[in-house]
Scaffold this active site. Structure first.
Site, PDB file in Angstrom:
ATOM      1  N   SER A 199       5.647  -2.129 -20.126  1.00 36.32           N
ATOM      2  CA  SER A 199       6.839  -1.959 -20.961  1.00 36.32           C
ATOM      3  C   SER A 199       6.982  -3.188 -21.852  1.00 36.32           C
ATOM      4  O   SER A 199       6.577  -4.291 -21.463  1.00 36.32           O
ATOM      5  CB  SER A 199       8.064  -1.847 -20.057  1.00 36.32           C
ATOM      6  N   SER A 200       7.621  -3.006 -23.012  1.00 37.44           N
ATOM      7  CA  SER A 200       7.831  -4.158 -23.896  1.00 37.44           C
ATOM      8  C   SER A 200       8.838  -5.146 -23.306  1.00 37.44           C
ATOM      9  O   SER A 200       8.948  -6.272 -23.790  1.00 37.44           O
ATOM     10  CB  SER A 200       8.283  -3.694 -25.278  1.00 37.44           C
ATOM     11  N   CYS A 201       9.570  -4.749 -22.243  1.00 37.21           N
ATOM     12  CA  CYS A 201      10.532  -5.681 -21.654  1.00 37.21           C
ATOM     13  C   CYS A 201       9.851  -6.767 -20.841  1.00 37.21           C
ATOM     14  O   CYS A 201      10.516  -7.671 -20.339  1.00 37.21           O
ATOM     15  CB  CYS A 201      11.595  -4.955 -20.851  1.00 37.21           C
ATOM     16  N   TYR A 240      13.017  -4.968 -13.389  1.00 34.06           N
ATOM     17  CA  TYR A 240      11.999  -4.006 -13.840  1.00 34.06           C
ATOM     18  C   TYR A 240      10.840  -4.755 -14.511  1.00 34.06           C
ATOM     19  O   TYR A 240       9.662  -4.469 -14.264  1.00 34.06           O
ATOM     20  CB  TYR A 240      12.659  -3.039 -14.826  1.00 34.06           C
ATOM     21  N   LYS A 289       6.777  -4.892 -13.602  1.00 38.11           N
ATOM     22  CA  LYS A 289       5.716  -4.523 -14.555  1.00 38.11           C
ATOM     23  C   LYS A 289       4.762  -5.694 -14.803  1.00 38.11           C
ATOM     24  O   LYS A 289       3.555  -5.497 -14.980  1.00 38.11           O
ATOM     25  CB  LYS A 289       6.349  -4.053 -15.876  1.00 38.11           C
ATOM     26  N   HIS A 297      18.100   6.206 -21.642  1.00 39.23           N
ATOM     27  CA  HIS A 297      17.889   5.228 -22.715  1.00 39.23           C
ATOM     28  C   HIS A 297      18.724   5.632 -23.925  1.00 39.23           C
ATOM     29  O   HIS A 297      19.285   6.728 -23.979  1.00 39.23           O
ATOM     30  CB  HIS A 297      16.410   5.157 -23.095  1.00 39.23           C
TER      31      HIS A 297
HETATM   32  P1  GDP Z   1      16.803  -1.452 -23.654  1.00 32.73           P
HETATM   33  O1  GDP Z   1      15.876  -1.316 -24.815  1.00 32.73           O
HETATM   34  O2  GDP Z   1      16.106  -1.854 -22.396  1.00 32.73           O
HETATM   35  O3  GDP Z   1      17.972  -2.350 -23.973  1.00 32.73           O
HETATM   36  O4  GDP Z   1      17.323   0.021 -23.295  1.00 32.73           O
HETATM   37  P2  GDP Z   1      18.344   1.109 -23.850  1.00 32.73           P
HETATM   38  O5  GDP Z   1      17.574   2.147 -24.575  1.00 32.73           O
HETATM   39  O6  GDP Z   1      19.138   1.580 -22.674  1.00 32.73           O
HETATM   40  O7  GDP Z   1      19.365   0.389 -24.850  1.00 32.73           O
HETATM   41  C1  GDP Z   1      18.998  -0.036 -26.131  1.00 32.73           C
HETATM   42  C2  GDP Z   1      20.216  -0.517 -26.907  1.00 32.73           C
HETATM   43  O8  GDP Z   1      21.023   0.613 -27.256  1.00 32.73           O
HETATM   44  C3  GDP Z   1      21.138  -1.499 -26.178  1.00 32.73           C
HETATM   45  O9  GDP Z   1      21.576  -2.464 -27.106  1.00 32.73           O
HETATM   46  C4  GDP Z   1      22.312  -0.600 -25.769  1.00 32.73           C
HETATM   47  O10 GDP Z   1      23.535  -1.300 -25.599  1.00 32.73           O
HETATM   48  C5  GDP Z   1      22.390   0.343 -26.965  1.00 32.73           C
HETATM   49  N1  GDP Z   1      23.103   1.606 -26.696  1.00 32.73           N
HETATM   50  C6  GDP Z   1      24.078   2.124 -27.473  1.00 32.73           C
HETATM   51  N2  GDP Z   1      24.582   3.256 -26.937  1.00 32.73           N
HETATM   52  C7  GDP Z   1      23.868   3.486 -25.810  1.00 32.73           C
HETATM   53  C8  GDP Z   1      23.910   4.520 -24.829  1.00 32.73           C
HETATM   54  O11 GDP Z   1      24.713   5.446 -24.870  1.00 32.73           O
HETATM   55  N3  GDP Z   1      23.009   4.444 -23.810  1.00 32.73           N
HETATM   56  C9  GDP Z   1      22.100   3.418 -23.725  1.00 32.73           C
HETATM   57  N4  GDP Z   1      21.221   3.418 -22.721  1.00 32.73           N
HETATM   58  N5  GDP Z   1      22.054   2.415 -24.627  1.00 32.73           N
HETATM   59  C10 GDP Z   1      22.930   2.444 -25.650  1.00 32.73           C
END
Ligand code: GDP
Length: 317
Positions: free
Chosen positions: A114-116, A143, A147, A186
């Site tokens: 993962s990129s994280c 996580y 990874k 996500h």
């Molecule tokens: P990340 O890439 O590991 O941070 O995973 P996410 O896909 O869960 O979140 C990406 C970004 O989208 C973060 O800045 C979240 O705060 C934002 N975000 C905005 N609305 C949402 C939502 O409804 N669900 C999630 N998961 N993220 C959200």
């Protein structure tokens, strides 16, 4: 890279995590590309957190190629609130799978990271060399550590046992078959669900998490599946290979694109009590590009494709 033999299309390929977003795309892609024996493994077939069950499963299937797309995954909220399960389940799954794959002599294995795994404040775009150069983003550090352990395990099997095993580090993946849970998912499936449902019910406000300023890069699961096969056919190195599309968007922009695709015309407001996570994680894909792969699915098309799948398969009618 020289000396790589493309996979034999008659090989038995085991795809671990075969009902997930990535695993199901990999199974489809391999079958489309002429692989005759693609065996899926998901939780109903075998509990990959159980070492004995995993060993028995691989002993029965006897694959010569394994794609490891099995993982406990989730969005920022799930990662942030269940770090113990994200750490321990993922360590168990990959350790059991690698141990069993080694025991039955699996020749080629692709581990999906993962990129994280990269530090929170990495140079952008993030090269593979940024690995282990700084502190991780705290919302998904458990996580990420699992990874990182996986990709170090891949390097170790190569070094100690000469296995031709490789690692790919995809950016945020999306597509049909994703998890649309409003809390655990996500961002892209979460927004598709929220804007679609708001448009359908005539709501005039949609709340999106965070400030909208973080930037994310999105790769369609079908593109990632094609990159996985490309790597197995053309790459045999110890270093992980980033898989991305070369461009990112802000969450604020993403929200407007999804709103438009869903036909939502009301207000968008921001819940800044929710975490933003890492500010940006655009991957440097020079290594993959040099191997001759490029993505084929534009984000706008992919969002419409995923929205259509959500509408037909998940949305309440
Ligand atoms: P990340 O890439 O590991 O941070 O995973 P996410 O896909 O869960 O979140 C990406 C970004 O989208 C973060 O800045 C979240 O705060 C934002 N975000 C905005 N609305 C949402 C939502 O409804 N669900 C999630 N998961 N993220 C959200």
């Amino acid at each position: 890279m020289t000396g790589i033999v493309p996979l034999d299309r008659s090989a038995t390929v085991l795809v671990a995590g075969s009902t997930g977003l990535v695993g199901s795309a990999v199974v489809r892609h391999l079958r489309e590309r002429g692989f005759g024996t693609v065996v899926g493994a998901h939780s109903a077939d075998v509990d990959l957190t159980d070492p004995a069950a995993t060993a028995a499963f691989l002993d029965a299937v006897r694959p010569s190629v394994v794609v490891d797309a099995a993982a406990r995954v989730g969005g920022i909220h799930a990662n942030n609130t269940e770090p113990v399960e994200f750490l321990t389940d993922n360590l168990r799954i990959q350790t059991n799978l690698f141990t069993a794959a080694h025991a039955v002599g699996v020749d080629r294995l692709l581990f999906l990271g993962s990129s994280c795994v990269y530090p929170k404040h990495s140079p952008q775009p993030i090269p593979e060399s940024a690995l282990l150069t700084g502190e991780l983003e705290q919302t998904n550090d458990a996580y990420a550590i699992a990874k990182i352990a996986g990709l170090i395990a891949i390097r170790s099997y190569r070094r100690q046992y000469g296995r031709k095993w490789i690692s790919a580090m995809p950016t945020n993946v999306y597509g049909p078959g994703d998890n649309f849970d409003p809390v655990r998912s996500h961002v892209l499936p979460a927004l598709i669900r929220r804007f679609h449902d708001a448009a359908a019910s005539g709501a005039d406000e949609v709340v999106v998490w965070g400030t909208g300023t973080p930037r994310r890069e999105f790769v369609h699961a079908d593109d990632l599946a094609s990159a996985c096969l490309h790597l197995l056919d053309h790459y045999d190195g110890a270093e992980p290979v980033n898989v991305g599309v070369g461009a990112d968007v802000s969450i604020a922009h993403l929200a407007t694109v999804v709103a438009e695709a869903a036909g939502y015309t009301g207000r968008i407001t921001w819940d800044t009590s929710k975490p933003d996570g890492t500010p940006r994680k655009l991957l440097d894909t020079a290594r993959l590009t040099a191997l001759g792969w490029k993505p084929g699915i534009a984000l706008a098309y992919g969002i419409r494709d995923t929205l259509r799948w959500y509408t037909e398969s998940v949305a309440p009618s």
